[in-house]
Design a protein around this motif. Structure first.
Motif, mmCIF file in Angstrom:
data_model
loop_
_atom_site.group_PDB
_atom_site.id
_atom_site.type_symbol
_atom_site.label_atom_id
_atom_site.label_comp_id
_atom_site.label_asym_id
_atom_site.label_seq_id
_atom_site.Cartn_x
_atom_site.Cartn_y
_atom_site.Cartn_z
ATOM 1 N N SER A 320 26.905 45.926 3.436
ATOM 2 C CA SER A 320 25.928 46.703 2.642
ATOM 3 C C SER A 320 24.537 45.905 2.536
ATOM 4 O O SER A 320 24.501 44.638 2.636
ATOM 5 N N THR A 321 23.431 46.753 2.619
ATOM 6 C CA THR A 321 21.950 46.133 2.584
ATOM 7 C C THR A 321 21.270 47.113 1.692
ATOM 8 O O THR A 321 21.900 48.306 1.367
ATOM 9 N N PRO A 322 20.295 46.702 1.075
ATOM 10 C CA PRO A 322 19.754 47.739 0.035
ATOM 11 C C PRO A 322 18.988 49.038 0.721
ATOM 12 O O PRO A 322 18.904 50.010 -0.012
ATOM 13 N N GLU A 323 18.860 48.790 2.212
ATOM 14 C CA GLU A 323 18.305 50.211 2.767
ATOM 15 C C GLU A 323 19.347 51.028 3.170
ATOM 16 O O GLU A 323 19.159 52.209 3.120
ATOM 17 N N LEU A 324 20.778 50.486 3.308
ATOM 18 C CA LEU A 324 21.871 51.341 3.933
ATOM 19 C C LEU A 324 22.675 52.048 2.940
ATOM 20 O O LEU A 324 22.643 51.452 1.806
ATOM 21 N N PHE A 325 22.996 53.367 3.247
ATOM 22 C CA PHE A 325 23.875 54.204 2.327
ATOM 23 C C PHE A 325 25.002 54.097 2.968
ATOM 24 O O PHE A 325 25.202 54.898 4.074
ATOM 25 N N VAL A 326 26.007 53.277 2.355
ATOM 26 C CA VAL A 326 27.469 53.304 3.180
ATOM 27 C C VAL A 326 28.526 54.191 2.403
ATOM 28 O O VAL A 326 28.612 54.115 1.220
#
Length: 423
Positions: A320-326
């Motif tokens: 997970s990163t703030p940009e990714l929608f997992v």
């Protein structure tokens, strides 16, 4: 949200407030909380005062006069949302002289008093009449009808005869014509307690989104034996009508006094609707609420770029990163990213790292709860956007309904609209 593309054109109100008691005064949102939706609504209404009021006199065959005075006043109001329990027709209040509007309908009340005077100008008596105009525009045609009713309410004093003759004609401005301007043939007689009613038909030759069309009415009210001065009462519908051919394959018309209100129920669109409600009820930027209107983006290429940019997705198990929608596919079957504000709005296309990422659960009592979905990004009340974990079918169906309402409300490219999430 995937917005439907219809035909050949790309597409990209008393109000009970939903609330979130878990948002603190500091604006910090905990990682889970409760959403309470508002009750159903039917449509948005607005009111305007009666315009173009005139009166006149006609001489009688005995040397007296018949004079018509018209009601004055009325009121304006900001658009308000009507409860769904109300009738589908725009309600008319006979106690108030005004016009009331929805996006496609109007109803107006106009009151007239006929006073009979003798040869010395002294009043002998009066007859009170009330005219009602109920208009229904068409979202898919350039022709529509208005139902007109004249009611003889009561008399006072001693009229020579209580019989009143009424002739009524309708018209409209700009490129509009009344192709059947009279609701009944000629001048018809009416007695106290009686009514006259009928329909008139309007038509616009060619659509023009800048055409501020208005309807108007002229009444010819006399007693038997009087010489009419035509007309001796007239009034106008102050609501501007806009006809266009920019929204679907068929041109159509709407009242512009009422802002478009898109309604999406939680009962139909589930977590998709809750995603939009979450933004409205927990965030500073309450997109879709009054004062936070969205603007339609009709260019599908721009809408798709908004969607792709905001919903930067990765398969379940990705870091997970703030940009990714997992995706959360193991707990949400057919998980998808539903972005809000919609990609098909001028406000869409927010940076993915700025959005709150949420998913939703429903308790045994039917209560709705939101939860933080991205462990690297705590929920914030200052986020300009929300990305919801939503079943793909709900995401698609909400987009299809939005597309249908864009057409039925005739929301032009760039035009602002509100969104209401109901139970």
């Amino acid at each position: 949200m995937v917005i439907a593309t219809f035909l050949f054109l790309p597409l990209t109100a008393g109000l009970a407030d939903a609330n979130n008691g878990d948002v603190s005064d500091s604006g910090v949102i905990p990682n889970e909380g409760t959403l309470v939706p508002a009750p159903p609504v039917s449509e948005q209404h607005a009111t305007l005062p009666v315009e173009q009021q005139n009166g006149g006199c006609s001489e009688t065959n005995t040397g007296g006069q018949i004079c018509i005075s018209t009601s004055q006043g009325g009121e304006s109001s900001q658009p308000s949302r009507a409860a769904a329990a109300a009738a589908t027709d725009v309600p008319c209040d006979a106690e108030k002289v005004k016009w009331i509007y929805s996006r496609s309908k109007s109803c107006g009340i106009f009151k007239m008093t006929m006073t009979e005077r003798d040869t010395k100008g002294e009043p002998l008596g009066t007859a009170e009449l009330e005219a009602k105009a109920e208009m229904s525009l068409s979202a898919s045609r350039l022709q529509w009808n208005s139902h007109l009713t004249v009611s003889y309410v009561k008399t006072t004093g001693k009229l020579t005869t209580p019989t009143v003759n009424v002739k009524l004609t309708a018209g409209c401005t700009k490129s509009c014509t009344a192709i059947s301007p009279s609701p009944w043939f000629g001048s018809q007689s009416i007695l106290p307690g009686g009514t006259l009613q009928g329909d008139v038909t309007y038509q616009v030759a060619s659509p023009n989104k800048n055409d501020n069309i208005r309807a108007n009415y002229e009444a010819y009210i006399t007693q038997p034996g009087t010489l009419p001065t035509d007309p001796n009462a007239s009034w106008g519908d102050p609501g501007n009508i806009r006809c266009d051919n920019e929204v679907s394959a068929n041109p159509g018309c709407v009242y512009t006094v009422v802002k478009p209100l898109v309604v999406l129920p939680i009962s139909q669109y589930h977590d998709a609707a809750l995603t939009y409600l979450f933004q409205q009820k927990t965030q500073v930027e309450k997109w879709g609420e009054p004062g936070w209107e969205m603007h339609r983006e009709a260019d599908e290429r721009i809408a798709e770029s908004h969607r792709t940019y905001t919903c930067r997705t990765a398969a379940e198990g990705a870091v997970s990163t703030p940009e990714l929608f997992v995706y959360m596919s193991s707990t949400i079957p057919d998980d998808s990213c539903d972005e809000y504000p919609f990609a098909a709005t001028k406000e869409g296309g927010s940076a993915p790292g700025q959005c709150n990422d949420v998913y939703f659960t429903t308790d045994s009592n039917g209560g709705f709860h939101f939860h933080q979905a991205n462990p690297t990004k705590p929920l914030s009340a200052d986020a300009p956007c929300t990305r919801g974990h939503v079943k793909s079918s709900d995401n698609t169906n909400a987009g299809l309904d939005l597309g249908r309402q864009v057409q039925s409300l005739r929301i032009l490219p760039g035009e602002s609209y509100q969104l209401y999430i109901e139970q």
